[in-house]
Write a protein that holds these residues in place. Structure first.
Motif, PDB file in Angstrom:
ATOM      1  N   GLY A  77       0.843  -1.184   0.000  1.00 24.78           N
ATOM      2  CA  GLY A  77       0.000   0.000   0.000  1.00 24.78           C
ATOM      3  C   GLY A  77       0.876   1.231   0.000  1.00 24.78           C
ATOM      4  N   VAL A  78       0.608   2.164  -0.890  1.00 22.19           N
ATOM      5  CA  VAL A  78       1.522   3.287  -1.043  1.00 22.19           C
ATOM      6  C   VAL A  78       0.859   4.631  -0.790  1.00 22.19           C
ATOM      7  CG1 VAL A  78       3.070   2.072  -2.585  1.00 22.19           C
ATOM      8  CG2 VAL A  78       1.164   3.345  -3.553  1.00 22.19           C
ATOM      9  N   GLY A  79      -0.153   4.650   0.051  1.00 26.58           N
ATOM     10  CA  GLY A  79      -0.594   5.954   0.517  1.00 26.58           C
ATOM     11  C   GLY A  79      -1.905   6.439  -0.070  1.00 26.58           C
ATOM     12  N   ARG A  80      -2.396   7.521   0.506  1.00 27.65           N
ATOM     13  CA  ARG A  80      -3.681   8.073   0.119  1.00 27.65           C
ATOM     14  C   ARG A  80      -3.595   8.737  -1.243  1.00 27.65           C
ATOM     15  NH1 ARG A  80      -7.266   8.595   4.225  1.00 27.65           N
ATOM     16  NH2 ARG A  80      -8.212  10.469   3.375  1.00 27.65           N
ATOM     17  N   ALA A  81      -4.701   8.606  -1.999  1.00 33.72           N
ATOM     18  CA  ALA A  81      -4.681   9.075  -3.380  1.00 33.72           C
ATOM     19  C   ALA A  81      -5.671  10.182  -3.675  1.00 33.72           C
ATOM     20  CB  ALA A  81      -4.970   7.904  -4.326  1.00 33.72           C
ATOM     21  N   ASP A  82      -6.511  10.581  -2.730  1.00 33.00           N
ATOM     22  CA  ASP A  82      -7.556  11.547  -3.055  1.00 33.00           C
ATOM     23  C   ASP A  82      -7.943  12.311  -1.791  1.00 33.00           C
ATOM     24  OD1 ASP A  82     -10.611  11.237  -5.017  1.00 33.00           O
ATOM     25  OD2 ASP A  82      -9.510  12.963  -4.341  1.00 33.00           O
ATOM     26  N   ARG A  83      -8.521  13.460  -2.000  1.00 32.93           N
ATOM     27  CA  ARG A  83      -9.064  14.272  -0.923  1.00 32.93           C
ATOM     28  C   ARG A  83     -10.239  15.062  -1.482  1.00 32.93           C
ATOM     29  NH1 ARG A  83      -5.466  11.865   1.042  1.00 32.93           N
ATOM     30  NH2 ARG A  83      -4.110  12.405   2.775  1.00 32.93           N
ATOM     31  N   THR A  84     -10.877  15.860  -0.646  1.00 36.90           N
ATOM     32  CA  THR A  84     -11.837  16.827  -1.157  1.00 36.90           C
ATOM     33  C   THR A  84     -11.113  17.897  -1.962  1.00 36.90           C
ATOM     34  OG1 THR A  84     -13.205  16.437   0.779  1.00 36.90           O
ATOM     35  CG2 THR A  84     -13.688  18.395  -0.515  1.00 36.90           C
ATOM     36  N   HIS A  85      -9.865  18.145  -1.603  1.00 40.51           N
ATOM     37  CA  HIS A  85      -8.981  18.993  -2.394  1.00 40.51           C
ATOM     38  C   HIS A  85      -9.461  20.429  -2.527  1.00 40.51           C
ATOM     39  CE1 HIS A  85      -6.534  15.639  -2.985  1.00 40.51           C
ATOM     40  NE2 HIS A  85      -7.065  15.164  -4.088  1.00 40.51           N
ATOM     41  N   GLY A  86      -9.813  20.992  -1.404  1.00 44.15           N
ATOM     42  CA  GLY A  86     -10.031  22.426  -1.348  1.00 44.15           C
ATOM     43  C   GLY A  86     -11.080  22.946  -2.292  1.00 44.15           C
ATOM     44  N   GLY A  87     -12.071  22.126  -2.642  1.00 48.05           N
ATOM     45  CA  GLY A  87     -13.167  22.611  -3.461  1.00 48.05           C
ATOM     46  C   GLY A  87     -12.890  22.602  -4.948  1.00 48.05           C
ATOM     47  N   VAL A  88     -11.726  22.087  -5.384  1.00 50.20           N
ATOM     48  CA  VAL A  88     -11.456  21.999  -6.809  1.00 50.20           C
ATOM     49  C   VAL A  88     -12.278  20.848  -7.359  1.00 50.20           C
ATOM     50  CG1 VAL A  88      -9.719  21.645  -8.580  1.00 50.20           C
ATOM     51  CG2 VAL A  88      -9.149  22.929  -6.512  1.00 50.20           C
ATOM     52  N   GLY A  89     -13.305  21.157  -8.148  1.00 51.41           N
ATOM     53  CA  GLY A  89     -14.251  20.141  -8.572  1.00 51.41           C
ATOM     54  C   GLY A  89     -13.960  19.626  -9.959  1.00 51.41           C
ATOM     55  N   GLY A  90     -14.991  19.006 -10.573  1.00 56.96           N
ATOM     56  CA  GLY A  90     -14.855  18.488 -11.917  1.00 56.96           C
ATOM     57  C   GLY A  90     -14.172  17.140 -11.941  1.00 56.96           C
ATOM     58  N   VAL A  91     -13.857  16.691 -13.140  1.00 62.57           N
ATOM     59  CA  VAL A  91     -13.203  15.405 -13.344  1.00 62.57           C
ATOM     60  C   VAL A  91     -11.716  15.540 -13.046  1.00 62.57           C
ATOM     61  CG1 VAL A  91     -12.600  13.678 -15.085  1.00 62.57           C
ATOM     62  CG2 VAL A  91     -14.911  14.636 -15.019  1.00 62.57           C
ATOM     63  N   ALA A  92     -11.184  14.592 -12.291  1.00 69.57           N
ATOM     64  CA  ALA A  92      -9.750  14.576 -11.994  1.00 69.57           C
ATOM     65  C   ALA A  92      -9.045  13.641 -12.957  1.00 69.57           C
ATOM     66  CB  ALA A  92      -9.511  14.137 -10.561  1.00 69.57           C
ATOM     67  N   TYR A  93      -7.810  13.983 -13.313  1.00 67.88           N
ATOM     68  CA  TYR A  93      -6.932  13.093 -14.059  1.00 67.88           C
ATOM     69  C   TYR A  93      -6.054  12.366 -13.048  1.00 67.88           C
ATOM     70  CZ  TYR A  93      -8.429  15.724 -18.148  1.00 67.88           C
ATOM     71  OH  TYR A  93      -9.188  16.311 -19.132  1.00 67.88           O
TER      72      TYR A  93
END
Length: 359
Positions: free
Chosen positions: A12-28
């Motif tokens: 396991g190599v760590g967390r991959a996602d967050r809410t990310h400060g409100g940056v929405g839309g599709v993530a790459y």
């Protein structure tokens, strides 16, 4: 971290996602980003981002990197319309991790205006540098709970290796069922892999007999997955994805390979040759070869028509078996480069291809 399954080597190599400060839309999403140095070879990941589809600069671009030891965000300067930026060896140079593997998310409200490409560079002592593309996934095309995907075209030997990556992007701890199938559709082994929420799991012990991996999301979250291949002799790296999920089309639809090499390269292609004190080139003739793997993912015998130029051939693939065409040009009788269309006539077909060179 030891995952489920006897003898499994999974990290396991760590967390991959967050809410990310409100940056929405599709993530790459990019799993398996790496910066490593292992004795006689090293690996580095480059990232290329362009603003190609909008009239305005992209000013809110954020890159989120997660590994076993860090979760870090990098905010880039605005990228002007029709401009691009390249981040070389991003794991080491941007995030300060000279020996790490993890996942990366590229986020912006203007995600539709972006083009994102990734490259893995392998530096092998005495053999030079080889580059291979890495897959860039979209968060809206992830494998959802109860869905399946198929990774075909895997092969292994003493010098050719397969490494599988699974990444949770839904924030739910996942259990992923893996079936490793040989060419005849026999199950070499099965494994239930635990993927912690927002983490990436690396699997390095893919069975040697496996040509196809059937991946089932038995949980309620969302994942991405692919296999990275590497060849110690040539230094090549390439990635295997389920094209139908990656590009969002049905497995009953035709597939076009844009360019399949045919015949010989004629006068020869120059390649690097190592001498005692320098690297020089000679005009050794090499031939480009395209191989194709076709997996029948349906419950009935699959049939497909392969067409290149004015030549068509029909193929039949039994249930859950994998058909490998090692040299498409020879199989189709092609003397010049052509596009190849794979048109399923019955059942579902999963296809992948690889282009390489032979001396």
């Amino acid at each position: 971290t030891q995952g489920a399954g006897a003898g499994a080597r999974e990290a396991g190599v760590g967390r991959a996602d967050r809410t990310h400060g409100g940056v929405g839309g599709v993530a790459y999403l990019l799993a398996g980003r790496t910066s490593r140095d292992r004795g006689g070879s090293s690996a580095a990941s480059d990232l290329h981002i362009g603003s190609a589809c909008g009239a305005e600069p992209v000013s809110d671009l954020r890159l989120y990197f997660s590994s076993a030891t860090q979760n870090t965000v990098a905010t880039l300067n605005a990228i002007g319309a029709n401009q691009s930026v390249t981040l070389a060896n991003i794991v080491s140079n941007v995030y300060g991790s000279p020996d790490a593997i993890g996942s990366l998310q590229v986020r912006s409200r203007d995600w539709r205006s972006l083009t994102v490409n990734a490259t893995l560079l392998r530096l092998i002592n005495g053999a030079g540098t080889a580059a291979g593309d890495m897959p860039v996934f979209r968060s809206d095309r992830a494998l959802q709970g109860g869905e399946k995907m198929y990774l075909t075209g895997i092969r292994q030997s003493d010098t050719v290796h397969a490494t599988m990556y699974l990444e949770d992007i839904g924030g739910v701890a996942e259990t992923i069922r893996l079936e490793f199938l040989d060419a005849s559709g026999n199950v070499s082994s099965t494994r239930d892999v635990s993927v912690p929420q927002f983490s990436t799991v690396e699997i390095t012990d893919v069975p040697a007999s496996a040509l196809t991996i059937a991946v089932t999301n038995t949980s309620t979250g969302s994942i991405h997955g692919y296999v990275r291949m590497s060849d110690d002799t040539s230094g090549d790296t390439w990635s295997i994805v389920d094209w139908s999920r990656y590009y969002s089309f049905a497995r009953t639809q035709p597939i076009r390979l844009a360019l399949v090499a045919g015949g010989s390269s004629g006068g020869g292609k120059r390649r690097a040759v190592k001498h005692s004190t320098s690297i020089e080139t000679d005009a050794t003739a090499v031939r480009s070869v395209t191989s194709v793997s076709l997996f029948n993912s349906s419950s009935v015998e699959a049939r497909a028509t392969l067409t290149a130029g004015g030549v068509s051939k029909d193929v039949t693939i039994p249930v859950r078996q994998t058909m490998t065409i090692a040299d498409v040009a020879s199989f189709m009788g092609m003397s010049n480069a052509q596009s190849l269309v794979i048109a399923p006539q019955r059942g579902e077909i999963v296809a992948t291809s690889r282009a390489s060179t032979q001396t």
